[in-house]
Scaffold this motif. Structure first.
Motif, short mmCIF file in Angstrom:
data_model
loop_
_atom_site.label_atom_id
_atom_site.label_comp_id
_atom_site.label_asym_id
_atom_site.label_seq_id
_atom_site.Cartn_x
_atom_site.Cartn_y
_atom_site.Cartn_z
N MET A 195 0.81 -1.26 -0.14
CA MET A 195 0.03 0.12 -0.06
C MET A 195 0.82 1.30 -0.20
SD MET A 195 -3.04 -0.95 2.67
CE MET A 195 -4.16 0.39 2.34
N LEU A 196 2.13 1.30 0.62
CA LEU A 196 2.62 2.45 0.79
C LEU A 196 3.91 2.30 -0.18
CD1 LEU A 196 3.11 2.79 4.73
CD2 LEU A 196 1.70 3.91 3.23
N GLY A 197 3.83 1.44 -1.16
CA GLY A 197 5.02 1.38 -2.08
C GLY A 197 6.36 1.17 -1.56
N LEU A 198 6.56 0.45 -0.46
CA LEU A 198 7.98 0.25 0.11
C LEU A 198 8.31 -1.25 -0.01
CD1 LEU A 198 7.17 2.29 3.39
CD2 LEU A 198 8.34 2.94 1.58
N THR A 199 9.52 -1.36 0.20
CA THR A 199 10.00 -2.91 0.33
C THR A 199 9.47 -3.52 1.79
OG1 THR A 199 12.05 -2.35 1.41
CG2 THR A 199 12.05 -2.53 -0.98
N LEU A 200 9.47 -4.68 2.03
CA LEU A 200 9.07 -5.22 3.15
C LEU A 200 9.95 -5.10 4.34
CD1 LEU A 200 7.26 -7.24 4.62
CD2 LEU A 200 8.50 -9.30 3.80
N ALA A 201 11.36 -5.04 3.94
CA ALA A 201 12.19 -4.74 5.17
C ALA A 201 12.13 -3.18 5.51
CB ALA A 201 13.73 -4.94 4.39
N ASN A 202 12.11 -2.08 4.42
CA ASN A 202 12.03 -1.12 4.80
C ASN A 202 10.45 -0.69 5.45
OD1 ASN A 202 11.05 1.99 4.07
ND2 ASN A 202 13.00 1.85 3.87
N THR A 203 9.28 -1.45 5.25
CA THR A 203 8.19 -1.43 6.09
C THR A 203 8.34 -1.62 7.28
OG1 THR A 203 6.71 -1.59 4.13
CG2 THR A 203 5.90 -2.04 6.22
N LYS A 204 9.11 -2.81 7.71
CA LYS A 204 9.22 -3.24 9.16
C LYS A 204 10.17 -2.28 9.87
CE LYS A 204 8.83 -8.14 8.18
NZ LYS A 204 9.43 -9.52 8.28
N VAL A 205 11.28 -1.53 9.17
CA VAL A 205 11.88 -0.60 9.78
C VAL A 205 11.11 0.61 10.19
CG1 VAL A 205 14.10 1.02 9.62
CG2 VAL A 205 14.22 -1.37 8.95
N THR A 206 10.19 1.05 9.11
CA THR A 206 9.63 2.19 9.46
C THR A 206 8.68 2.22 10.49
OG1 THR A 206 9.68 2.84 7.11
CG2 THR A 206 7.90 3.74 8.33
N ILE A 207 8.12 0.85 10.61
CA ILE A 207 7.06 0.66 11.78
C ILE A 207 7.83 0.54 13.21
CG2 ILE A 207 5.51 -1.05 12.78
CD1 ILE A 207 4.54 -1.67 9.66
N HIS A 208 8.89 -0.17 13.22
CA HIS A 208 9.76 -0.29 14.32
C HIS A 208 10.25 1.37 14.85
CE1 HIS A 208 12.61 -1.48 17.37
NE2 HIS A 208 13.73 -0.65 16.70
N ARG A 209 10.36 2.28 13.78
CA ARG A 209 11.05 3.37 14.27
C ARG A 209 9.97 4.37 14.55
NH1 ARG A 209 15.23 4.58 9.36
NH2 ARG A 209 17.01 3.01 10.18
N ALA A 210 8.64 4.36 14.17
CA ALA A 210 7.52 4.74 14.50
C ALA A 210 7.09 4.10 15.96
CB ALA A 210 6.39 4.58 13.63
N ARG A 211 7.22 3.18 16.06
CA ARG A 211 6.87 2.84 17.51
C ARG A 211 7.86 3.43 18.53
NH1 ARG A 211 5.89 -3.55 15.71
NH2 ARG A 211 3.49 -3.27 15.11
N LEU A 212 8.92 3.28 18.45
CA LEU A 212 10.14 4.02 19.13
C LEU A 212 9.51 5.47 19.37
CD1 LEU A 212 13.25 2.23 18.26
CD2 LEU A 212 11.90 1.66 20.03
N ARG A 213 9.53 6.25 18.33
CA ARG A 213 9.13 7.64 18.34
C ARG A 213 7.99 7.71 19.19
NH1 ARG A 213 10.08 11.01 12.98
NH2 ARG A 213 12.09 11.53 14.08
N PHE A 214 6.96 6.98 18.77
CA PHE A 214 5.63 7.12 19.46
C PHE A 214 5.84 6.98 21.08
CE2 PHE A 214 1.79 5.53 21.17
CZ PHE A 214 0.82 6.18 21.00
N ARG A 215 6.49 6.05 21.24
CA ARG A 215 6.62 5.74 22.78
C ARG A 215 7.25 6.68 23.51
NH1 ARG A 215 9.43 0.80 22.52
NH2 ARG A 215 7.44 -0.18 21.81
N ALA A 216 8.51 7.32 23.00
CA ALA A 216 9.04 8.38 23.48
C ALA A 216 8.49 9.65 23.47
CB ALA A 216 10.56 8.68 22.65
N ALA A 217 7.77 10.12 22.66
CA ALA A 217 6.79 11.11 22.62
C ALA A 217 5.66 10.88 23.43
CB ALA A 217 6.43 11.44 21.24
N TYR A 218 5.06 9.85 23.55
CA TYR A 218 3.92 9.66 24.67
C TYR A 218 4.53 9.80 26.17
CZ TYR A 218 -0.23 7.75 26.71
OH TYR A 218 -1.44 7.74 27.47
N ASN A 219 5.52 9.19 26.36
CA ASN A 219 6.00 9.26 27.58
C ASN A 219 6.70 10.58 27.94
OD1 ASN A 219 5.64 6.62 28.13
ND2 ASN A 219 7.95 6.01 27.53
N ALA A 220 7.17 11.35 27.14
CA ALA A 220 7.38 13.01 27.30
C ALA A 220 6.10 13.61 27.58
CB ALA A 220 8.20 13.58 26.10
#
Length: 65
Positions: free
Chosen positions: A37-62
């Motif tokens: 759907m996003l036109g990304l490779t599978l590996a890039n999608t997994k990395v993108t989601i991982h980074r989004a979760r990390l960023r979300f968690r840090a921002a939420y905790n802040a």
């Protein structure tokens, strides 16, 4: 988790990360489907989601402090 804080934090994510995270975690789509759907490779999608979760968690905790 507070819905208002979740909305604020989600808005702060880069668009691709926000979309990938929503498609995977909120909509429950498979990584392969999100990648297609996003036109990304599978590996890039997994990395993108991982980074989004990390960023979300840090921002939420802040926001909670």
């Amino acid at each position: 988790m507070k819905p208002a804080v979740i909305d604020k934090v989600m808005e702060e994510l880069p668009e691709t990360q926000r979309l990938a995270l929503m498609l995977r975690d909120a909509d429950g789509l498979a990584y392969e489907t999100v990648a297609e759907m996003l036109g990304l490779t599978l590996a890039n999608t997994k990395v993108t989601i991982h980074r989004a979760r990390l960023r979300f968690r840090a921002a939420y905790n802040a926001e909670e402090k």
